[in-house]
Enzyme design. Structure first.
Site, mmCIF file in Angstrom:
data_model
loop_
_atom_site.group_PDB
_atom_site.id
_atom_site.type_symbol
_atom_site.label_atom_id
_atom_site.label_comp_id
_atom_site.label_asym_id
_atom_site.label_seq_id
_atom_site.Cartn_x
_atom_site.Cartn_y
_atom_site.Cartn_z
ATOM 1 N N LYS A 67 3.032 6.259 5.608
ATOM 2 C CA LYS A 67 2.132 5.207 5.106
ATOM 3 C C LYS A 67 2.627 3.820 5.482
ATOM 4 O O LYS A 67 3.812 3.521 5.401
ATOM 5 C CB LYS A 67 2.009 5.292 3.583
ATOM 6 C CG LYS A 67 0.936 4.385 2.983
ATOM 7 C CD LYS A 67 -0.451 4.901 3.272
ATOM 8 C CE LYS A 67 -1.548 3.930 2.853
ATOM 9 N NZ LYS A 67 -1.636 2.748 3.762
ATOM 10 N N SER A 100 0.791 -1.235 0.000
ATOM 11 C CA SER A 100 0.000 0.000 0.000
ATOM 12 C C SER A 100 0.819 1.280 0.000
ATOM 13 O O SER A 100 0.238 2.373 -0.002
ATOM 14 C CB SER A 100 -0.963 0.013 1.195
ATOM 15 O OG SER A 100 -2.063 -0.838 0.944
ATOM 16 N N SER A 137 -6.243 3.159 4.706
ATOM 17 C CA SER A 137 -5.700 2.523 3.505
ATOM 18 C C SER A 137 -6.797 1.885 2.664
ATOM 19 O O SER A 137 -6.667 0.752 2.186
ATOM 20 C CB SER A 137 -4.635 1.480 3.879
ATOM 21 O OG SER A 137 -3.785 1.193 2.801
ATOM 22 N N LYS A 168 -0.175 3.755 -2.568
ATOM 23 C CA LYS A 168 -1.197 4.789 -2.376
ATOM 24 C C LYS A 168 -0.589 6.177 -2.171
ATOM 25 O O LYS A 168 -1.294 7.183 -2.313
ATOM 26 C CB LYS A 168 -2.105 4.420 -1.209
ATOM 27 C CG LYS A 168 -2.935 3.157 -1.451
ATOM 28 C CD LYS A 168 -3.914 2.899 -0.320
ATOM 29 C CE LYS A 168 -4.787 1.679 -0.597
ATOM 30 N NZ LYS A 168 -4.197 0.434 -0.109
#
EC number: 3.4.16.4
Length: 272
Positions: free
Chosen positions: A220, A62, A121, A65
């Protein structure tokens, strides 16, 4: 370093406890031990403080992202409204992905969806944003790859907007480059620094356990079986912005390691 930890499965109720992630900060003379498969730490003066297999191509889960948010912030206004479709909700469910619990038919601003993308997320949020600002997922991914090229991310290739398993790849060094660029945007910086974001029908909590530590500004978390536990992290310390990336680590260990790397980089900057 005393931080809140979230215990519980993806769909189970979460319980917050307090835990000590680091009992002994690294000193200027002691480089932390890093068990992650790859790692990279650099500061805003372009001083590299740590590098381990930093240019090895690997899935980054992720952390993808971050690029999704970066592209959206270049394409959209925060006040733009996106209507959530059944396909957005289904995308997260069918793929067993993390979700912002969006509901078909609800109308959310881009600002709201960026929080749903970066804090819990949400793959449903990423799908809605890619659909709206490609327009369509294929066109959006093309924009992601074009942005990577502009940033000099020569070892990065995107195939989707959420980091779900695919033939995509990047490196710790490239992700640090992206993270530094994304953090130059004050809106992105504000979003990834928030622990909680509330709107009618939703309360989204940040999965980054480093938040609350000295100078930390995000960024993140990520996980897939292939990528392992990943983390892009950053802090303003010693008069510089320090950015780091860990790929292929263990869940709780990545936060402890990131904290130690931030301490180590700061000690090198200040000479303490």
């Amino acid at each position: 370093m005393l931080l809140a930890m979230r215990i519980g499965g993806t769909f189970g109720s979460a319980v917050l406890i307090m835990t000590m992630l680091s009992t002994a900060p690294a000193t200027a003379a002691t480089q932390p031990e890093v068990a992650a498969r790859a790692a990279y730490v650099v500061d805003s003066a372009r001083t590299v403080h740590y590098s381990k297999r930093a240019t090895r191509r690997a899935p980054v889960a992720s952390l993808v992202k971050i690029m999704t948010a970066y592209v959206v912030l270049r394409e959209a206004r925060l006040s733009d409204v996106v209507t959530i479709k059944k396909a957005d909700v289904r995308h997260a469910i069918v793929n067993g992905a993390t979700s912002a619990s969006l509901v078909k038919g609800e109308r959310r601003t881009v600002e709201d969806l960026l929080h749903g993308l970066m804090l819990p997320s949400g793959a449903d949020a990423s799908n809605a944003l890619a659909r709206a600002y490609g327009p369509g997922r294929s066109a959006f991914v093309a924009k992601m790859n074009a942005a990577a090229k502009r940033l000099g991310m020569a070892d990065t290739f995107y195939t989707n907007a959420d980091g779900l398993p695919s033939r995509a790849y990047s490196t710790a060094a490239d992700q640090a480059t992206l993270t530094m660029a994304a953090l130059a945007n004050p809106t992105f910086r504000a979003i990834v620094s928030r622990r909680t974001y509330k709107i009618p029908g939703h309360t989204w909590r940040n999965s980054n356990l480093l938040l609350g530590s000295e100078g930390v500004i995000g960024v993140k978390t990520g996980f897939t079986t292939a990528a392992g536990f990943c983390l892009a992290f950053a802090a303003d310390r010693g008069g510089r912005r320090i950015v780091g990336v860990l790929l292929g680590d263990q869940d709780q260990r990545r936060f402890r390691t990131a904290g130690e790397l931030l301490d180590y980089a700061e000690s090198r900057i200040t000479g303490s």
